[in-house]
Scaffold this active site. Structure first.
Site, PDB file in Angstrom:
ATOM      1  N   ARG A 181      72.299 -26.443  66.393  1.00  0.00           N
ATOM      2  CA  ARG A 181      71.163 -26.725  67.277  1.00  0.00           C
ATOM      3  C   ARG A 181      70.682 -28.167  67.119  1.00  0.00           C
ATOM      4  O   ARG A 181      70.308 -28.824  68.095  1.00  0.00           O
ATOM      5  CB  ARG A 181      70.029 -25.729  66.986  1.00  0.00           C
ATOM      6  CG  ARG A 181      68.925 -25.786  68.024  1.00  0.00           C
ATOM      7  CD  ARG A 181      68.048 -24.543  68.041  1.00  0.00           C
ATOM      8  NE  ARG A 181      67.378 -24.453  69.322  1.00  0.00           N
ATOM      9  CZ  ARG A 181      66.058 -24.580  69.490  1.00  0.00           C
ATOM     10  NH1 ARG A 181      65.274 -24.756  68.462  1.00  0.00           N
ATOM     11  NH2 ARG A 181      65.547 -24.517  70.701  1.00  0.00           N
ATOM     12  N   HIS A 192      70.518 -30.748  70.191  1.00  0.00           N
ATOM     13  CA  HIS A 192      69.261 -31.368  70.623  1.00  0.00           C
ATOM     14  C   HIS A 192      69.272 -32.888  70.472  1.00  0.00           C
ATOM     15  O   HIS A 192      68.557 -33.589  71.189  1.00  0.00           O
ATOM     16  CB  HIS A 192      68.071 -30.753  69.897  1.00  0.00           C
ATOM     17  CG  HIS A 192      67.640 -29.452  70.499  1.00  0.00           C
ATOM     18  ND1 HIS A 192      66.385 -28.923  70.347  1.00  0.00           N
ATOM     19  CD2 HIS A 192      68.321 -28.580  71.286  1.00  0.00           C
ATOM     20  CE1 HIS A 192      66.312 -27.775  71.007  1.00  0.00           C
ATOM     21  NE2 HIS A 192      67.469 -27.538  71.574  1.00  0.00           N
ATOM     22  N   TRP A 243      71.055 -13.053  69.436  1.00  0.00           N
ATOM     23  CA  TRP A 243      71.726 -12.670  70.683  1.00  0.00           C
ATOM     24  C   TRP A 243      72.863 -11.678  70.416  1.00  0.00           C
ATOM     25  O   TRP A 243      73.259 -10.940  71.300  1.00  0.00           O
ATOM     26  CB  TRP A 243      72.308 -13.897  71.377  1.00  0.00           C
ATOM     27  CG  TRP A 243      71.327 -14.840  71.973  1.00  0.00           C
ATOM     28  CD1 TRP A 243      70.899 -14.850  73.280  1.00  0.00           C
ATOM     29  CD2 TRP A 243      70.660 -15.942  71.325  1.00  0.00           C
ATOM     30  NE1 TRP A 243      70.009 -15.891  73.469  1.00  0.00           N
ATOM     31  CE2 TRP A 243      69.843 -16.575  72.305  1.00  0.00           C
ATOM     32  CE3 TRP A 243      70.663 -16.470  70.034  1.00  0.00           C
ATOM     33  CZ2 TRP A 243      69.054 -17.696  72.019  1.00  0.00           C
ATOM     34  CZ3 TRP A 243      69.871 -17.572  69.745  1.00  0.00           C
ATOM     35  CH2 TRP A 243      69.078 -18.174  70.736  1.00  0.00           C
TER      36      TRP A 243
END
Ligand code: ZEM
Length: 287
Positions: A47, A51, A190
């Site tokens: 992540r 980002h 998820w």
């Protein structure tokens, strides 16, 4: 560089082997610090790299992974970046041990390492990012907002230079990691294997029955077991017919997903970087 004696000091030009040492160090730390979250810092490193890269704007050629400007406020405080300090702190001892690498290359190399070590495809890497100062910070709002849908995804990822197929392939990264109520406000993973990259994200999107979660938090979906979640932006990939074509393909064919995912992640990680080096390197998975 001039040494104290006035003799020009030999400049240190790192080789593939030197970068491999850093890859191996990160891989070692991933195993060592296995108490974090679901047992790995891998997802949060992915992540961080995403980002850092996903602020890119093709028109103005601003943002992207060249600069590591998330070290500075206000970018570190942008809502989308909540929680990424954990990833930056995890990498700090690596930077101390190998001070010659830029933070920008280190963050991306850690994303490459995390993806490969979590069973993902080979992600070729090339160095060449340099750290920039606070003036290169991007404005807030360049990263996607999970409460929105297909139009927003096309606008945000279109600004980075990605098409529908690439948006869907990139989203498969949500096989990894989880949402944290103290970061994004959303809650849960998820997939059932959040530290292994698989095409389960697409399979679950298609095969589970998703309904709105009844809670006080932000609107999100849950499956029948209530163990798994989807964001509104995730569900947009099956609601939109053009996106869904690619979800169908990747759900059926993990090899096709891995191939396209590797290509699109390499593109993402290289957005806006003025490389001098053409050649990409492949680092061996540490068993
Ligand atoms: Zn994510 N992502 N993302 N993403 N993401 C979260 C977590 C992770 C969106 C999004 O709002 C969120 C991509 C695309 C998109 C990862 C990788 C990639 C979370 C949870 C949110 C809310 C944060 C939290 O609470 O900790 C949206 C709207 C996206 C648009 C499509 C792309 C592209 C990614 C990489 C290629 C990963 C690995 C995580 C898990 C982080 C962790 O700490 O476990």
């Amino acid at each position: 560089l001039i040494s104290a004696a006035g003799i020009p000091a030999k400049e240190f030009v790192p080789t593939q082997e030197d970068y491999a040492k850093i890859y191996n160090e990160i891989a070692k730390r991933l195993v060592e610090f296995d108490e974090y979250d679901d047992g790995s810092y891998g997802p949060v490193l992915v992540r961080l790299a995403w980002h850092a890269s996903g602020t890119y704007d093709v028109e103005t050629k601003t943002g992207g992974s060249n600069g590591a400007t998330m070290r500075f406020q206000p970018e570190s405080d942008h809502g989308a970046n909540a929680g990424l300090k954990a990833a930056r702190d995890f990498l700090e001892p690596v930077k101390e041990k190998f001070p010659w690498i830029s933070y920008s290359d280190l963050w991306i190399l850690s994303g490459v390492c995390a993806l490969q070590q979590m069973g993902g495809p080979v992600i070729p890497f090339r160095p060449g990012r340099s750290d920039r100062d606070i003036s290169a910070c991007t404005p807030d709002g360049r990263l996607p907002d999970a409460t929105k849908e297909h139009k927003h995804l096309r606008a945000i990822f279109g600004r980075m230079g990605f098409n529908d197929q690439e948006i869907v392939a990139l989203s498969g990264a949500h096989a990894l990691g989880r949402c944290h109520t103290d970061r994004s406000g959303f809650d849960g993973p998820w997939t059932f294997s959040p530290t292994m990259l698989t095409n389960d994200y697409y399979k679950l999107l298609l095969n589970e029955k998703w309904s709105w979660k009844k809670w006080n938090g932000p609107a999100q979906y849950e499956d029948k077991t209530k163990a798994l979640m989807m964001l509104p932006t995730d569900m947009a990939l099956v609601k939109d017919r053009e996106f869904k074509k690619w979800v169908d393909k990747y759900a059926k064919d993990q090899d096709a997903f891995f191939k396209d995912f590797s290509d699109v992640v390499v593109k993402l990680f290289e957005l806006g970087v003025p490389f001098k080096q053409e050649e990409r390197w492949v680092f061996k998975v540490v068993e």
